[in-house]
Design a protein around this motif. Structure first.
Motif, PDB file in Angstrom:
ATOM      1  N   SER B 320       0.823  -1.203   0.000  1.00  0.00           N
ATOM      2  CA  SER B 320       0.000   0.000   0.000  1.00  0.00           C
ATOM      3  C   SER B 320       0.863   1.261   0.000  1.00  0.00           C
ATOM      4  CB  SER B 320      -0.916  -0.006   1.218  1.00  0.00           C
ATOM      5  OG  SER B 320      -0.152  -0.195   2.384  1.00  0.00           O
ATOM      6  N   VAL B 321       0.328   2.351  -0.630  1.00  0.00           N
ATOM      7  CA  VAL B 321       1.025   3.643  -0.594  1.00  0.00           C
ATOM      8  C   VAL B 321       0.903   4.242   0.796  1.00  0.00           C
ATOM      9  CG1 VAL B 321       1.455   5.513  -2.210  1.00  0.00           C
ATOM     10  CG2 VAL B 321      -0.583   4.081  -2.501  1.00  0.00           C
ATOM     11  N   LEU B 322      -0.297   4.117   1.343  1.00  0.00           N
ATOM     12  CA  LEU B 322      -0.542   4.675   2.667  1.00  0.00           C
ATOM     13  C   LEU B 322      -1.095   3.582   3.553  1.00  0.00           C
ATOM     14  CD1 LEU B 322      -0.862   7.292   4.496  1.00  0.00           C
ATOM     15  CD2 LEU B 322      -3.250   7.213   3.830  1.00  0.00           C
ATOM     16  N   GLU B 323      -0.506   3.472   4.720  1.00  0.00           N
ATOM     17  CA  GLU B 323      -1.094   2.560   5.691  1.00  0.00           C
ATOM     18  C   GLU B 323      -1.159   3.269   7.035  1.00  0.00           C
ATOM     19  OE1 GLU B 323       0.647  -1.295   6.074  1.00  0.00           O
ATOM     20  OE2 GLU B 323      -0.558  -1.754   7.850  1.00  0.00           O
ATOM     21  N   VAL B 324      -2.330   3.221   7.635  1.00  0.00           N
ATOM     22  CA  VAL B 324      -2.523   3.839   8.942  1.00  0.00           C
ATOM     23  C   VAL B 324      -2.823   2.721   9.915  1.00  0.00           C
ATOM     24  CG1 VAL B 324      -3.924   5.437  10.285  1.00  0.00           C
ATOM     25  CG2 VAL B 324      -3.448   5.931   7.900  1.00  0.00           C
ATOM     26  N   ALA B 325      -2.112   2.697  11.039  1.00  0.00           N
ATOM     27  CA  ALA B 325      -2.359   1.646  12.021  1.00  0.00           C
ATOM     28  C   ALA B 325      -2.637   2.272  13.378  1.00  0.00           C
ATOM     29  CB  ALA B 325      -1.157   0.708  12.111  1.00  0.00           C
ATOM     30  N   ASP B 326      -3.765   1.917  13.944  1.00  0.00           N
ATOM     31  CA  ASP B 326      -4.128   2.281  15.315  1.00  0.00           C
ATOM     32  C   ASP B 326      -3.980   3.780  15.614  1.00  0.00           C
ATOM     33  OD1 ASP B 326      -5.125   1.639  17.799  1.00  0.00           O
ATOM     34  OD2 ASP B 326      -3.133   1.410  18.682  1.00  0.00           O
ATOM     35  N   LEU B 327      -4.431   4.609  14.689  1.00  0.00           N
ATOM     36  CA  LEU B 327      -4.323   6.057  14.873  1.00  0.00           C
ATOM     37  C   LEU B 327      -5.261   6.542  15.981  1.00  0.00           C
ATOM     38  CD1 LEU B 327      -3.507   8.940  13.911  1.00  0.00           C
ATOM     39  CD2 LEU B 327      -5.429   8.825  12.350  1.00  0.00           C
ATOM     40  N   ASN B 328      -4.679   7.299  16.903  1.00  0.00           N
ATOM     41  CA  ASN B 328      -5.472   7.913  17.972  1.00  0.00           C
ATOM     42  C   ASN B 328      -5.223   9.408  17.978  1.00  0.00           C
ATOM     43  OD1 ASN B 328      -6.812   5.907  20.042  1.00  0.00           O
ATOM     44  ND2 ASN B 328      -4.938   4.952  19.268  1.00  0.00           N
ATOM     45  N   GLY B 384      -1.311   8.166  19.477  1.00  0.00           N
ATOM     46  CA  GLY B 384      -0.923   6.785  19.233  1.00  0.00           C
ATOM     47  C   GLY B 384      -1.048   6.429  17.777  1.00  0.00           C
ATOM     48  N   GLY B 385      -0.357   5.356  17.388  1.00  0.00           N
ATOM     49  CA  GLY B 385      -0.489   4.837  16.043  1.00  0.00           C
ATOM     50  C   GLY B 385       0.595   5.332  15.111  1.00  0.00           C
ATOM     51  N   ALA B 386       0.488   4.906  13.866  1.00  0.00           N
ATOM     52  CA  ALA B 386       1.471   5.281  12.867  1.00  0.00           C
ATOM     53  C   ALA B 386       0.778   5.420  11.524  1.00  0.00           C
ATOM     54  CB  ALA B 386       2.570   4.216  12.789  1.00  0.00           C
ATOM     55  N   ALA B 387       1.367   6.257  10.666  1.00  0.00           N
ATOM     56  CA  ALA B 387       0.882   6.381   9.293  1.00  0.00           C
ATOM     57  C   ALA B 387       2.087   6.294   8.375  1.00  0.00           C
ATOM     58  CB  ALA B 387       0.162   7.715   9.122  1.00  0.00           C
ATOM     59  N   TRP B 388       2.149   5.230   7.598  1.00  0.00           N
ATOM     60  CA  TRP B 388       3.298   5.042   6.713  1.00  0.00           C
ATOM     61  C   TRP B 388       2.948   5.474   5.299  1.00  0.00           C
ATOM     62  CZ3 TRP B 388       2.159   0.891  10.141  1.00  0.00           C
ATOM     63  CH2 TRP B 388       3.117   0.696  11.160  1.00  0.00           C
ATOM     64  N   LEU B 389       3.712   6.417   4.791  1.00  0.00           N
ATOM     65  CA  LEU B 389       3.574   6.797   3.398  1.00  0.00           C
ATOM     66  C   LEU B 389       4.771   6.191   2.678  1.00  0.00           C
ATOM     67  CD1 LEU B 389       2.094   8.685   1.282  1.00  0.00           C
ATOM     68  CD2 LEU B 389       3.863  10.337   1.816  1.00  0.00           C
ATOM     69  N   ASP B 390       4.514   5.204   1.874  1.00  0.00           N
ATOM     70  CA  ASP B 390       5.601   4.469   1.216  1.00  0.00           C
ATOM     71  C   ASP B 390       6.661   4.009   2.218  1.00  0.00           C
ATOM     72  OD1 ASP B 390       4.768   4.244  -1.346  1.00  0.00           O
ATOM     73  OD2 ASP B 390       5.678   6.133  -2.010  1.00  0.00           O
ATOM     74  N   ALA B 484      -7.038  20.833  -9.522  1.00  0.00           N
ATOM     75  CA  ALA B 484      -5.821  21.052 -10.309  1.00  0.00           C
ATOM     76  C   ALA B 484      -4.640  21.301  -9.385  1.00  0.00           C
ATOM     77  CB  ALA B 484      -6.021  22.230 -11.250  1.00  0.00           C
ATOM     78  N   MET B 485      -4.878  22.087  -8.321  1.00  0.00           N
ATOM     79  CA  MET B 485      -3.811  22.402  -7.381  1.00  0.00           C
ATOM     80  C   MET B 485      -3.356  21.138  -6.643  1.00  0.00           C
ATOM     81  SD  MET B 485      -3.962  25.540  -4.755  1.00  0.00           S
ATOM     82  CE  MET B 485      -4.541  26.719  -5.912  1.00  0.00           C
ATOM     83  N   ALA B 486      -4.313  20.275  -6.337  1.00  0.00           N
ATOM     84  CA  ALA B 486      -3.975  19.029  -5.650  1.00  0.00           C
ATOM     85  C   ALA B 486      -3.137  18.131  -6.549  1.00  0.00           C
ATOM     86  CB  ALA B 486      -5.250  18.314  -5.216  1.00  0.00           C
ATOM     87  N   LEU B 487      -3.332  18.260  -7.876  1.00  0.00           N
ATOM     88  CA  LEU B 487      -2.600  17.404  -8.807  1.00  0.00           C
ATOM     89  C   LEU B 487      -1.264  18.022  -9.227  1.00  0.00           C
ATOM     90  CD1 LEU B 487      -5.550  16.424 -11.137  1.00  0.00           C
ATOM     91  CD2 LEU B 487      -4.364  14.901  -9.574  1.00  0.00           C
ATOM     92  N   ALA B 488      -1.013  19.258  -8.775  1.00  0.00           N
ATOM     93  CA  ALA B 488       0.107  20.030  -9.314  1.00  0.00           C
ATOM     94  C   ALA B 488       1.455  19.332  -9.184  1.00  0.00           C
ATOM     95  CB  ALA B 488       0.152  21.396  -8.633  1.00  0.00           C
ATOM     96  N   ASN B 489       1.657  18.601  -8.112  1.00  0.00           N
ATOM     97  CA  ASN B 489       2.980  18.002  -7.892  1.00  0.00           C
ATOM     98  C   ASN B 489       2.931  16.484  -7.901  1.00  0.00           C
ATOM     99  OD1 ASN B 489       4.537  20.523  -7.446  1.00  0.00           O
ATOM    100  ND2 ASN B 489       3.029  20.744  -5.809  1.00  0.00           N
ATOM    101  N   ASP B 490       2.120  15.937  -8.796  1.00  0.00           N
ATOM    102  CA  ASP B 490       2.001  14.487  -8.944  1.00  0.00           C
ATOM    103  C   ASP B 490       1.791  13.797  -7.605  1.00  0.00           C
ATOM    104  OD1 ASP B 490       2.540  14.809 -11.691  1.00  0.00           O
ATOM    105  OD2 ASP B 490       4.677  14.997 -11.208  1.00  0.00           O
ATOM    106  N   ALA B 491       0.707  14.186  -6.945  1.00  0.00           N
ATOM    107  CA  ALA B 491       0.425  13.625  -5.628  1.00  0.00           C
ATOM    108  C   ALA B 491       0.235  12.116  -5.710  1.00  0.00           C
ATOM    109  CB  ALA B 491      -0.830  14.269  -5.060  1.00  0.00           C
ATOM    110  N   LYS B 492       0.716  11.442  -4.656  1.00  0.00           N
ATOM    111  CA  LYS B 492       0.445  10.006  -4.552  1.00  0.00           C
ATOM    112  C   LYS B 492      -0.911   9.796  -3.925  1.00  0.00           C
ATOM    113  CE  LYS B 492       5.253   8.754  -3.870  1.00  0.00           C
ATOM    114  NZ  LYS B 492       6.211   8.817  -2.774  1.00  0.00           N
TER     115      LYS B 492
END
Lengths: 330, 645
Positions: B320-328, B384-390, B484-492
């Protein structure tokens, strides 16, 4: 339901701005509502649907007498509503009431619910203290709220509860017609259903007539007997609810129905279609929907389409030169 | 009734958690010191007849111009041998009385004019305000001089003059607020309740204007005292032998070099008095002003505070590109802890669209804002928790790295495009800024890229549109610019928070189609937050349903819509009217969601659930799998055969 119209609107028009400056230069004017005619029968719910800027709220304010039409007539139960609103607004308010879109903004933050609900009982009905107390309890029960809430302030309520208080206030003077201006659009979906159900019960219990304004087609479909579709200040289509939703004649109604998100349906609308409304300061000569219409012809560009009945359905009117017939697919 | 009592008690308990206005005022050091000083001065002034002071007007030519700290005259004497301390206290008394009465008179008439002008509008407004403009057209001191000249010198006339001069200040302030208030819906509602214009003005509008009147008064008293002193200094206010701070100053002026204490002491008193009133007035304004009360004074820091009690270590969805685990995520307000997000797990593959559905207060937006540290701190913090982006833990990286990722790898589209876009810059400026913030390219290249982006979001004539301001575009067009602004920098990842809720249905349908096409073209993943299952069906592959800060059900859109397993999901689908099924009675969910600072043990939905059993109210309920993709947080999930009961 009887067929005597309770409310008749005849070519109502409301223009904002206009006039001239001190030096005779004419000021720009916006026609918020233009040439709208329809009637509301006793005991029915008339749904009014349209997108932002179509004149729904202006129309609602005209019906309750908060605003005055620039021209045209509004008749309520045989009496001239516009004149009555000017002459004796309290008498009109006894019979026609209004429920606001934003439930919290429509309650004065510095007044208790008791003070807010007592105002119509005191000023419109002139009840004494004992009678007011009795009526307050009835009202709170009608909208399914505990009587303890009377002593609290508006900020202590959730949106759904606040809207029920707004409905109780509208009911207080025992009106015949209630104009509901987007009564559920500020609410969460689960609360929306509670409020819609309460409105339905109240209508049956008190024999009310509703003018129900919303931008949400599915809400309009679920509450209305008849539906009026507005576009750019004019009536695009008017007819019985099942006719409007099953066999719409105006291309705009078609577009609305096709656009509404439905669970389980993927969107079919092309993403680059023109969605711009015409410039209100420079309205087109012909049909306002022409620029977005797939069926437009030169005639639509130059000539305002009149409201005409569908063949075989005299109550189903559409303002279109080339209406969609029942057997074809738009 | 007992329920009402218990909630009332709870309300009080909550009230104790949030500081009251008095405590807020005392917490403000400057305002509190102003208050202390002012109380001392007022106490001295009020007690003047009781204090063992010599007669302030008794002259003693033998003791003239004694220096301070002389025996019997603590602050010395003036040119006529009068005791300065005594004159100071008595003079302060006069100055305070004049300042306060002038303020009250100005506030009364000014507010009345402002209220009537603002409410009536039209000709009445024009007439009253032009009158006010005429008063304002003269320099205040000139006007006051003219009034005093006409009425004759004297303290009372000076008081009138100062009150009149200050009426415009109140009138203009109050008129502005009244205009805003009289367009509010509660005023229309009062009118429909049969209230008369006077009833509405004084019964409905005045109570809402009152705090502003008080704020304005608290900031003007000081100014009024200064003006009184000014007039007295010129000899137009208090007449000899009466003591008043301004006239004392005036008398001392002539002997400033030989006996400076005669003028310096009243000068210091004026300074202390006005300063203490202004400090207190500012404090009162901070406490009473609703805009400041809403927390505008507590400036949030640039990134949400991370104070993790638990940090999950393993990633379970490697692809996954983004994974969020046990976010508090919690909000600490007063003594309360609001657990807005209580253990969220999510994962998003490249090009996938995950819908987060929930009602207001369910924590869906806070979940999304937590990822990039956009939850305001204070009061929010990630606990608490973690969010992994790549593979990179977003809660562990540096502030600099987060800044680089914001708007580049992870971008946002918000609900209201009008408030997202800056009103004073053109679309082109804002787009190129978004591009150049992340890439070292020349302006001309950025312009070309901006034009390309507008073409990408199907805006016709992009080169021309770059030069327009946001207010010149329709709502749909503005939202296209935001995309368009959200796409400006090739968002993942694009986080779209109710991006179509503020739009009309026909526009909404087009924006949804556009987003669907673009994510397929650019392969960006979308985290789509909405409350509408219809919208979910239009764009989302998978959906997660949130309730009270937790995910209660997740699965593919088809699974969740066709066979919802959690009773809440079922109810949420059934309570919405569906186009084409007008006859159906809506199945409303009774009750309200729990408040997240007081969550019940067990299932948060138990109180509203028709299938609730005693064990639903005990212990933690885990998310359990139902097949490959669907999972539900329920002990007694709906299965196919029971779905219709």
């Amino acid at each position: 339901m009887t067929d005597t119209p309770l409310l008749e609107i005849d070519t109502a028009e409301r223009v904002f701005g206009g006039g001239r400056t001190l030096f005779g230069k004419s000021l720009p004017a916006v026609h918020a509502v233009q040439g709208i005619s329809f009637d509301v029968r006793r005991g029915e719910t008339l749904g009014i649907v349209g997108e932002s800027g179509c004149g729904k709220s202006t129309l609602a304010r005209l019906i309750v007498g908060l605003d005055t039409p620039t021209s045209g007539a509004i008749t309520f139960d045989g009496m001239d509503l516009v004149a009555e609103a000017r002459r004796d607004p309290q008498k009109l308010a006894q019979r026609v009431q209004y429920v606001f879109q934003d439930p919290v903004a429509s309650l004065n933050p510095r007044k208790t619910i008791r003070t807010i609900l007592e105002a119509p009982l005191k000023h419109l009905l002139g009840l004494d203290r004992g009678a007011r107390e009795k009526r307050l309890r009835e009202l709170m029960e009608a909208v399914n709220l505990a009587p303890e809430f009377l002593e609290r302030y508006p900020h202590e309520f959730s949106g759904g509860q606040a809207q029920r208080i707004g409905i109780a206030r509208a009911l207080a003077a025992d009106p015949e017609l209630i104009v509901l201006d987007e009564p559920v659009s500020a609410l969460d979906v689960s609360v929306q259903a509670q409020v819609l159900n309460i409105l339905d019960d109240l209508k049956k219990t008190f024999g009310l007539t509703y003018v129900f304004i919303s931008h949400d087609l599915s809400v309009i479909e679920s509450v209305s007997d008849r539906v009026a579709v507005l576009y750019f200040g004019r009536l695009a289509e008017l007819g019985a609810s099942e006719r409007i939703f099953s066999a719409p004649r105006h291309p705009y109604t078609h577009l609305l129905l096709k656009s509404a998100p439905v669970p389980g349906k993927r969107s079919l609308i092309p993403e680059d279609a023109n969605t711009e409304l015409p410039d209100p300061y420079d309205p087109p000569q012909g049909c306002a929907f022409f620029a977005r219409c797939p069926r437009g012809t030169d005639r639509c560009k130059s000539e305002q389409p009149p409201l005409e009945a569908a063949p075989g359905h005299p109550g189903h009117m559409a303002a279109c030169h080339h209406p969609v017939e029942e057997n074809e697919d738009a | 009734m007992s329920e009402a009592v218990s909630t009332a008690a709870k309300g009080r308990a909550r009230g104790a958690g949030r500081p009251g206005p008095i405590r807020l005022l005392l917490n403000n050091t400057l305002a509190a010191s102003g208050l202390v000083l002012l109380v001392l001065i007022i106490a001295a002034a009020l007690l003047a007849p009781l204090l063992p002071l010599p007669d302030p007007d008794a002259t003693a030519p033998a003791d003239r111009l004694l220096r301070p700290l002389t025996e019997g005259h603590l602050l010395g004497t003036d040119a006529l041998g009068r005791d300065i301390l005594s004159r100071l206290v008595w003079g302060t008394r006069v100055s305070l009385a004049v300042g306060i009465s002038a303020t009250l008179i100005a506030a009364f008439f000014g507010s009345l004019i402002g209220l009537v002008a603002g409410y009536a509008g039209g000709r009445v407004d024009a007439f009253l305000m032009r009158g006010i403009d005429m008063v304002m057209a003269f320099p205040y001191i000139l006007l006051a001089l003219a009034i005093v000249a006409a009425l004759g010198p004297g303290l009372l006339n000076a008081l009138y003059a100062i009150a009149v001069v200050n009426i415009p200040f109140f009138a203009r302030n109050i008129r502005g607020i009244t205009i805003g208030l009289s367009r509010r819906e509660f005023v229309d509602a009062a009118r429909l309740s049969g209230k008369s214009n006077a009833g509405i003005l004084f019964g409905e509008i005045l109570p809402n204007v009152l705090p502003v009147i008080i704020i304005t008064m608290s900031t003007t008293i000081g100014w009024m005292i200064l003006e009184t002193a000014g007039l007295s200094f010129l000899g137009l206010g208090a007449q000899p032998p009466q003591a008043d701070l301004g006239s004392m100053l005036g008398e001392g002026r002539k002997i400033l070099f030989t006996a400076p204490h005669v003028s310096i002491i009243p000068g210091l008193m004026i300074f202390a008095l006005v300063m203490s009133i202004n400090l207190l007035g500012d404090g009162v304004r901070d406490v009473l002003d609703p805009r400041l009360k809403s927390g505008a004074l507590t400036r949030p820091v640039a990134r949400t505070a991370v104070e993790r009690r638990t940090v999950p270590e393993t990633r379970t969805h490697g692809d996954s590109v983004l994974e969020v685990a046990d976010l508090n995520t919690e909000f600490h307000i007063g003594g309360d802890v609001y657990r807005a997000v209580g253990g969220i797990d999510l994962h998003l593959k490249q090009g996938e669209c995950l819908g987060i559905v929930g009602e207001s207060g369910s924590g869906k937006s806070v979940t999304a804002m937590s990822l990039m540290g956009l939850v305001p701190t204070p009061p929010g913090r990630i606990t608490g928790g973690a969010a992994w982006l790549d593979g990179e833990d977003l809660f562990a990286v540096s502030d600099e790295r987060i800044r680089a990722l914001r708007g580049a790898d992870v971008s946002h589209v918000f609900q209201d495009p009008l408030s997202t876009l800056h009103p004073l810059f053109t679309i082109g400026d804002q787009l190129t800024e978004a591009i150049m913030a992340h890439r070292p390219i020349r302006r001309s290249e950025a312009d070309a890229r901006a034009e390309e982006l507008l073409r990408l979001v199907r805006i016709t004539n992009p080169a021309e549109r770059l030069k327009v301001y946001p207010h010149e575009l329709s709502g749909g067009m503005r939202q296209r610019v935001c995309i368009a602004m959200a796409l400006a920098n090739d968002a993942k990842i694009i986080i779209a928070d109710e991006p179509t809720t503020a739009l009309d249905v026909t526009v909404q349908a087009q924006i949804l189609s556009l987003m669907d096409t673009l994510r397929r073209e650019s392969n960006a993943a979308i985290l789509f937050i909405t409350h509408d299952f219809g919208v979910v069906s239009a764009v989302c592959d998978r959906v997660a349903v949130m309730y009270a800060g937790r995910i209660v059900e997740t699965g593919t859109t088809e699974e969740v819509l066709n066979a919802p397993a959690h009773p809440y999901t079922r109810k949420l689908i059934d309570c919405v009217p569906v186009l084409g099924e007008p006859g159906r009675r809506l199945d409303a969910i009774e009750g309200r969601p729990p408040v997240v600072n007081d969550l019940p043990p067990g299932c948060a939905f138990a109180a509203r659930c028709p299938r609730v059993k005693p064990d639903c109210r005990r212990g933690h309920i885990a998310l359990s799998s139902l097949g490959d993709t669907q999972a539900v947080r329920c002990l007694y999930p709906l299965t196919g055969e029971t779905a219709d009961d």
